[in-house]
Design a protein around this motif. Structure first.
Motif, mmCIF file in Angstrom:
data_model
loop_
_atom_site.group_PDB
_atom_site.id
_atom_site.type_symbol
_atom_site.label_atom_id
_atom_site.label_comp_id
_atom_site.label_asym_id
_atom_site.label_seq_id
_atom_site.Cartn_x
_atom_site.Cartn_y
_atom_site.Cartn_z
ATOM 1 N N VAL A 1 9.599 -6.444 4.699
ATOM 2 C CA VAL A 1 8.331 -6.684 4.004
ATOM 3 C C VAL A 1 7.661 -5.357 3.654
ATOM 4 O O VAL A 1 7.141 -5.173 2.545
ATOM 5 C CB VAL A 1 7.391 -7.551 4.866
ATOM 6 C CG1 VAL A 1 6.117 -7.877 4.086
ATOM 7 C CG2 VAL A 1 8.083 -8.835 5.297
ATOM 8 N N LEU A 2 7.690 -4.419 4.579
ATOM 9 C CA LEU A 2 7.062 -3.115 4.337
ATOM 10 C C LEU A 2 7.777 -2.350 3.226
ATOM 11 O O LEU A 2 7.127 -1.698 2.396
ATOM 12 C CB LEU A 2 7.053 -2.298 5.629
ATOM 13 C CG LEU A 2 6.107 -2.801 6.728
ATOM 14 C CD1 LEU A 2 6.350 -2.045 8.030
ATOM 15 C CD2 LEU A 2 4.652 -2.660 6.291
ATOM 16 N N ASP A 3 9.106 -2.439 3.189
ATOM 17 C CA ASP A 3 9.862 -1.751 2.137
ATOM 18 C C ASP A 3 9.531 -2.325 0.761
ATOM 19 O O ASP A 3 9.360 -1.585 -0.215
ATOM 20 C CB ASP A 3 11.367 -1.875 2.402
ATOM 21 C CG ASP A 3 11.827 -1.015 3.571
ATOM 22 O OD1 ASP A 3 11.089 -0.082 3.946
ATOM 23 O OD2 ASP A 3 12.915 -1.286 4.114
ATOM 24 N N LEU A 4 9.439 -3.643 0.689
ATOM 25 C CA LEU A 4 9.090 -4.280 -0.584
ATOM 26 C C LEU A 4 7.664 -3.916 -1.001
ATOM 27 O O LEU A 4 7.407 -3.596 -2.169
ATOM 28 C CB LEU A 4 9.226 -5.798 -0.460
ATOM 29 C CG LEU A 4 10.650 -6.343 -0.317
ATOM 30 C CD1 LEU A 4 10.622 -7.817 0.073
ATOM 31 C CD2 LEU A 4 11.438 -6.151 -1.613
ATOM 32 N N ALA A 5 6.748 -3.957 -0.039
ATOM 33 C CA ALA A 5 5.350 -3.656 -0.335
ATOM 34 C C ALA A 5 5.185 -2.212 -0.806
ATOM 35 O O ALA A 5 4.387 -1.931 -1.710
ATOM 36 C CB ALA A 5 4.490 -3.919 0.897
ATOM 37 N N LYS A 6 5.937 -1.305 -0.208
ATOM 38 C CA LYS A 6 5.840 0.109 -0.588
ATOM 39 C C LYS A 6 6.235 0.305 -2.044
ATOM 40 O O LYS A 6 5.548 1.000 -2.807
ATOM 41 C CB LYS A 6 6.729 0.949 0.320
ATOM 42 C CG LYS A 6 6.650 2.448 0.044
ATOM 43 C CD LYS A 6 7.510 3.232 1.026
ATOM 44 C CE LYS A 6 7.429 4.734 0.746
ATOM 45 N NZ LYS A 6 8.278 5.506 1.701
ATOM 46 N N VAL A 7 7.328 -0.328 -2.452
ATOM 47 C CA VAL A 7 7.785 -0.208 -3.839
ATOM 48 C C VAL A 7 6.794 -0.864 -4.799
ATOM 49 O O VAL A 7 6.524 -0.345 -5.889
ATOM 50 C CB VAL A 7 9.183 -0.842 -4.005
ATOM 51 C CG1 VAL A 7 9.589 -0.864 -5.476
ATOM 52 C CG2 VAL A 7 10.209 -0.085 -3.180
ATOM 53 N N LEU A 8 6.227 -1.982 -4.375
ATOM 54 C CA LEU A 8 5.320 -2.737 -5.242
ATOM 55 C C LEU A 8 3.887 -2.213 -5.206
ATOM 56 O O LEU A 8 3.031 -2.682 -5.965
ATOM 57 C CB LEU A 8 5.341 -4.217 -4.848
ATOM 58 C CG LEU A 8 6.682 -4.919 -5.096
ATOM 59 C CD1 LEU A 8 6.695 -6.293 -4.441
ATOM 60 C CD2 LEU A 8 6.965 -5.034 -6.586
ATOM 61 N N GLY A 9 3.628 -1.251 -4.319
ATOM 62 C CA GLY A 9 2.302 -0.647 -4.266
ATOM 63 C C GLY A 9 1.217 -1.586 -3.789
ATOM 64 O O GLY A 9 0.104 -1.601 -4.331
ATOM 65 N N CYS A 10 1.536 -2.388 -2.773
ATOM 66 C CA CYS A 10 0.552 -3.334 -2.244
ATOM 67 C C CYS A 10 0.663 -3.377 -0.728
ATOM 68 O O CYS A 10 1.558 -2.760 -0.141
ATOM 69 C CB CYS A 10 0.768 -4.728 -2.830
ATOM 70 S SG CYS A 10 2.353 -5.484 -2.364
ATOM 71 N N ASP A 11 -0.242 -4.087 -0.097
ATOM 72 C CA ASP A 11 -0.158 -4.299 1.343
ATOM 73 C C ASP A 11 0.884 -5.373 1.632
ATOM 74 O O ASP A 11 1.075 -6.297 0.831
ATOM 75 C CB ASP A 11 -1.505 -4.752 1.906
ATOM 76 C CG ASP A 11 -2.560 -3.653 1.846
ATOM 77 O OD1 ASP A 11 -2.168 -2.470 1.875
ATOM 78 O OD2 ASP A 11 -3.751 -3.986 1.751
ATOM 79 N N ALA A 12 1.529 -5.266 2.788
ATOM 80 C CA ALA A 12 2.530 -6.265 3.161
ATOM 81 C C ALA A 12 1.931 -7.669 3.171
ATOM 82 O O ALA A 12 2.578 -8.636 2.754
ATOM 83 C CB ALA A 12 3.117 -5.920 4.530
ATOM 84 N N ALA A 13 0.686 -7.780 3.622
ATOM 85 C CA ALA A 13 0.035 -9.096 3.701
ATOM 86 C C ALA A 13 -0.110 -9.745 2.329
ATOM 87 O O ALA A 13 -0.166 -10.970 2.217
ATOM 88 C CB ALA A 13 -1.333 -8.961 4.361
ATOM 89 N N ASP A 14 -0.149 -8.930 1.271
ATOM 90 C CA ASP A 14 -0.309 -9.468 -0.079
ATOM 91 C C ASP A 14 0.928 -10.224 -0.558
ATOM 92 O O ASP A 14 0.861 -10.971 -1.537
ATOM 93 C CB ASP A 14 -0.609 -8.340 -1.071
ATOM 94 C CG ASP A 14 -1.947 -7.672 -0.807
ATOM 95 O OD1 ASP A 14 -2.827 -8.338 -0.230
ATOM 96 O OD2 ASP A 14 -2.102 -6.491 -1.162
ATOM 97 N N LEU A 15 2.057 -10.025 0.119
ATOM 98 C CA LEU A 15 3.304 -10.667 -0.291
ATOM 99 C C LEU A 15 3.590 -11.948 0.477
ATOM 100 O O LEU A 15 4.524 -12.677 0.142
ATOM 101 C CB LEU A 15 4.484 -9.703 -0.098
ATOM 102 C CG LEU A 15 4.416 -8.391 -0.882
ATOM 103 C CD1 LEU A 15 5.625 -7.527 -0.559
ATOM 104 C CD2 LEU A 15 4.336 -8.660 -2.379
ATOM 105 N N ILE A 16 2.791 -12.214 1.499
ATOM 106 C CA ILE A 16 3.031 -13.375 2.357
ATOM 107 C C ILE A 16 2.320 -14.590 1.787
ATOM 108 O O ILE A 16 1.137 -14.536 1.461
ATOM 109 C CB ILE A 16 2.546 -13.112 3.797
ATOM 110 C CG1 ILE A 16 3.198 -11.835 4.348
ATOM 111 C CG2 ILE A 16 2.849 -14.306 4.680
ATOM 112 C CD1 ILE A 16 4.699 -11.869 4.395
ATOM 113 N N GLN A 17 3.055 -15.683 1.691
ATOM 114 C CA GLN A 17 2.467 -16.918 1.175
ATOM 115 C C GLN A 17 1.399 -17.429 2.119
ATOM 116 O O GLN A 17 1.543 -17.337 3.339
ATOM 117 C CB GLN A 17 3.537 -18.004 1.024
ATOM 118 C CG GLN A 17 4.589 -17.695 -0.019
ATOM 119 C CD GLN A 17 4.030 -17.569 -1.416
ATOM 120 O OE1 GLN A 17 4.080 -16.509 -2.022
ATOM 121 N NE2 GLN A 17 3.491 -18.647 -1.933
ATOM 122 N N GLY A 18 0.308 -18.024 1.535
ATOM 123 C CA GLY A 18 -0.743 -18.625 2.338
ATOM 124 C C GLY A 18 -0.328 -19.970 2.875
ATOM 125 O O GLY A 18 0.626 -20.559 2.447
#
Length: 213
Positions: free
Chosen positions: A196-213
């Motif tokens: 999750v952190l690797d994806l978030a780093k590339v996408l320029g966002c926080d890891a929490a932003d990629l997690i479904q609610g």
């Protein structure tokens, strides 16, 4: 696990019902507008957590006025006399309070996945049925909308103008895994933190932003 102590439930249901009825019928606000303010005011989260001041210590009218004050929507319409008819608006607030307590879902998540106040009002035909019938219908609405919504990973990737292949190469996460996460066949929330952190780093966002609610 229920959201809070059942001792507060009857008061919570009655107060949320009165709040909605007062805001919609007496003050004339659009149902979904007002419920959005309820969420954005922060009062919804206090209600969800069973804060006694909000679930039992305030009347529905006081709750509505607190919401409107919190979002700077005070107007000459406030403080009108409220005569409850216990109609569909009241029932919508009443049953939503029960559903939130029963499922421990956040009100914001309900709205995000299609269980808006106006949708609940449209289910008034269930008002004489056991509450379990509404819970079943509400669960179906949420699951149907969850399944039809694009994943946050896919939305964020596309917003950055990246293909799945480009994201895979930049993050080191395999293309197949990215596809599975975007199709929601695998839950990114259950992935290893490093992925999750690797994806978030590339996408320029926080890891929490990629997690479904």
């Amino acid at each position: 696990m229920n959201a809070y102590n059942e001792l507060y439930l009857d008061d919570a249901m009655a107060n949320l019902g009165d709040m909605v009825e007062y805001a919609v019928c007496t003050l004339g606000y659009a149902p979904d507008d007002f419920f959005g303010w309820f969420i954005s005011s922060g009062i919804a989260s206090k209600f969800e957590n069973g804060n006694p001041k909000y679930v039992a210590g305030m009347s529905g009218v006081e709750l509505a006025d607190a919401v409107l004050a919190a979002v700077n929507m005070q107007s000459e319409r406030h403080h009108q006399p409220h005569l409850s008819s216990k109609g569909r608006e009241y029932w919508a607030g009443w049953i939503l309070a029960y559903y939130q307590w029963e499922t421990n879902r956040r009100f914001s998540d309900m709205v995000e996945y299609g269980l808006t106040l106006s949708v609940v009002m449209s289910l008034y035909i269930l008002h004489e049925a056991d509450v379990s019938k509404f819970v079943e219908s509400a669960d179906e609405i949420i699951q149907r909308n969850k399944g039809s919504r694009k994943s946050k990973l896919q939305l964020t990737r596309k917003a950055r103008g990246l293909t799945q292949q480009q994201l895979s190469e930049a993050s080191g996460v395999s293309l197949r895994m990215i596809q599975l996460y975007e199709q929601k066949q695998y839950e990114l929330a259950k992935a290893q933190a490093g992925i999750v952190l690797d994806l978030a780093k590339v996408l320029g966002c926080d890891a929490a932003d990629l997690i479904q609610g």
